[in-house]
Design a protein around this motif. Sequence first.
Motif, PDB file in Angstrom:
ATOM      1  N   GLU A 132      -4.230   9.122  37.885  1.00 60.37           N
ATOM      2  CA  GLU A 132      -3.128   9.435  37.850  1.00 60.37           C
ATOM      3  C   GLU A 132      -1.962  10.814  37.421  1.00 60.37           C
ATOM      4  O   GLU A 132      -1.063  10.339  37.838  1.00 60.37           O
ATOM      5  N   VAL A 133      -2.311  10.364  36.709  1.00 51.89           N
ATOM      6  CA  VAL A 133      -1.622  12.094  36.024  1.00 51.89           C
ATOM      7  C   VAL A 133      -1.793  13.578  36.352  1.00 51.89           C
ATOM      8  O   VAL A 133      -0.438  14.161  37.408  1.00 51.89           O
ATOM      9  N   THR A 134      -2.552  13.665  37.306  1.00 53.59           N
ATOM     10  CA  THR A 134      -3.227  14.738  37.975  1.00 53.59           C
ATOM     11  C   THR A 134      -2.093  14.586  39.459  1.00 53.59           C
ATOM     12  O   THR A 134      -0.696  15.433  39.645  1.00 53.59           O
ATOM     13  N   LEU A 135      -1.732  13.538  39.625  1.00 54.35           N
ATOM     14  CA  LEU A 135      -1.137  12.764  41.054  1.00 54.35           C
ATOM     15  C   LEU A 135       0.207  13.012  40.742  1.00 54.35           C
ATOM     16  O   LEU A 135       1.045  13.596  41.515  1.00 54.35           O
ATOM     17  N   ARG A 136       0.619  12.545  40.097  1.00 52.12           N
ATOM     18  CA  ARG A 136       1.657  12.330  39.422  1.00 52.12           C
ATOM     19  C   ARG A 136       2.348  13.722  39.198  1.00 52.12           C
ATOM     20  O   ARG A 136       3.992  14.292  39.110  1.00 52.12           O
ATOM     21  N   ASN A 137       1.961  14.635  38.619  1.00 51.32           N
ATOM     22  CA  ASN A 137       3.059  16.298  37.363  1.00 51.32           C
ATOM     23  C   ASN A 137       2.595  16.182  39.052  1.00 51.32           C
ATOM     24  O   ASN A 137       2.997  17.769  39.457  1.00 51.32           O
ATOM     25  N   THR A 138       1.549  16.757  40.220  1.00 52.85           N
ATOM     26  CA  THR A 138       1.254  17.104  40.839  1.00 52.85           C
ATOM     27  C   THR A 138       2.775  17.351  42.427  1.00 52.85           C
ATOM     28  O   THR A 138       3.448  17.339  43.099  1.00 52.85           O
ATOM     29  N   LEU A 139       3.049  15.402  42.277  1.00 51.89           N
ATOM     30  CA  LEU A 139       4.499  15.117  42.782  1.00 51.89           C
ATOM     31  C   LEU A 139       5.809  15.720  42.614  1.00 51.89           C
ATOM     32  O   LEU A 139       6.230  16.309  42.985  1.00 51.89           O
ATOM     33  N   ALA A 140       5.548  15.794  40.712  1.00 50.41           N
ATOM     34  CA  ALA A 140       6.740  16.384  40.221  1.00 50.41           C
ATOM     35  C   ALA A 140       6.484  18.068  40.232  1.00 50.41           C
ATOM     36  O   ALA A 140       8.197  18.487  40.578  1.00 50.41           O
ATOM     37  N   THR A 141       5.535  18.302  40.291  1.00 46.33           N
ATOM     38  CA  THR A 141       5.838  20.236  40.417  1.00 46.33           C
ATOM     39  C   THR A 141       6.955  20.298  41.712  1.00 46.33           C
ATOM     40  O   THR A 141       7.034  21.546  42.438  1.00 46.33           O
ATOM     41  N   VAL A 142       6.365  19.849  43.311  1.00 49.80           N
ATOM     42  CA  VAL A 142       6.663  20.019  44.639  1.00 49.80           C
ATOM     43  C   VAL A 142       7.751  19.664  44.378  1.00 49.80           C
ATOM     44  O   VAL A 142       9.242  20.287  45.189  1.00 49.80           O
TER      45      VAL A 142
END
Length: 238
Positions: A132-142
């Motif tokens: 969940e951390v990975t997915l959230r941070n990936t979306l935030a980066t995009v």
Amino acid sequence: MLDRYFYLSSLPALGELGTEPPLGFGQLLELLSGNRAVGELVSAIFLWDDLLQREAVLAGEPVDEPDPCVLTVQQVRGEHPLPGYLATAVETEPQVSLGIAADRLWDAYFRHVLRVARQLNSHFLAAWCRAEVTLRNTLATVRAQRLGLEPTDYLVATDLTPDFATAANAFDGVISEWAASSTPVVGQQVLLRARWAWVANHDAWFSFHDDELGAYAARLALLARWQRITAAPATSQV
């Protein structure tokens, strides 16, 4: 093992993503009330949905009456303080923007979940938290890159995923599909399908370990979330 078998065999079967949840969060916790550890494991996952509801309410999104499980309705509405393990994240600087406060709250939440996972020796919960951390941070980066902003200003709990770059690669296809979504609701459904697939790959099926009940709770949360966003379209895509 007999207790775990009893819990698992007494639970209704879950349908595919998009079907009606066969029971509510509170009903599941009531069924598991005889096992404190499992209750903590399941509650840590259900709190994820509570916080998503809270985020939507405070952002003014068109949502139905909040229906939290771990938090109270007043806490979801921002009328009462959050539990201590979350409260300091949003109450130390009350004048910060809604977005910054949300990031801090999610940071505190993920740290709480990982603490619970370690206390219970739950490999599933720890892996779910990091995913969940990975997915959230990936979306935030995009999102940040689209707006010409510095992505690191919008990341949470980065120390929980030291292999973030590698882990994020697993979501490349999901992010591309999400970015091409025609509406916010379709985008959310893309992310929910990705989460559903992740659980399928990590559910410890027939292990009769508490983690199997954690996977059941995660699926139930995704079913409920799908129903919620379909019934009341929102703008958030997390």
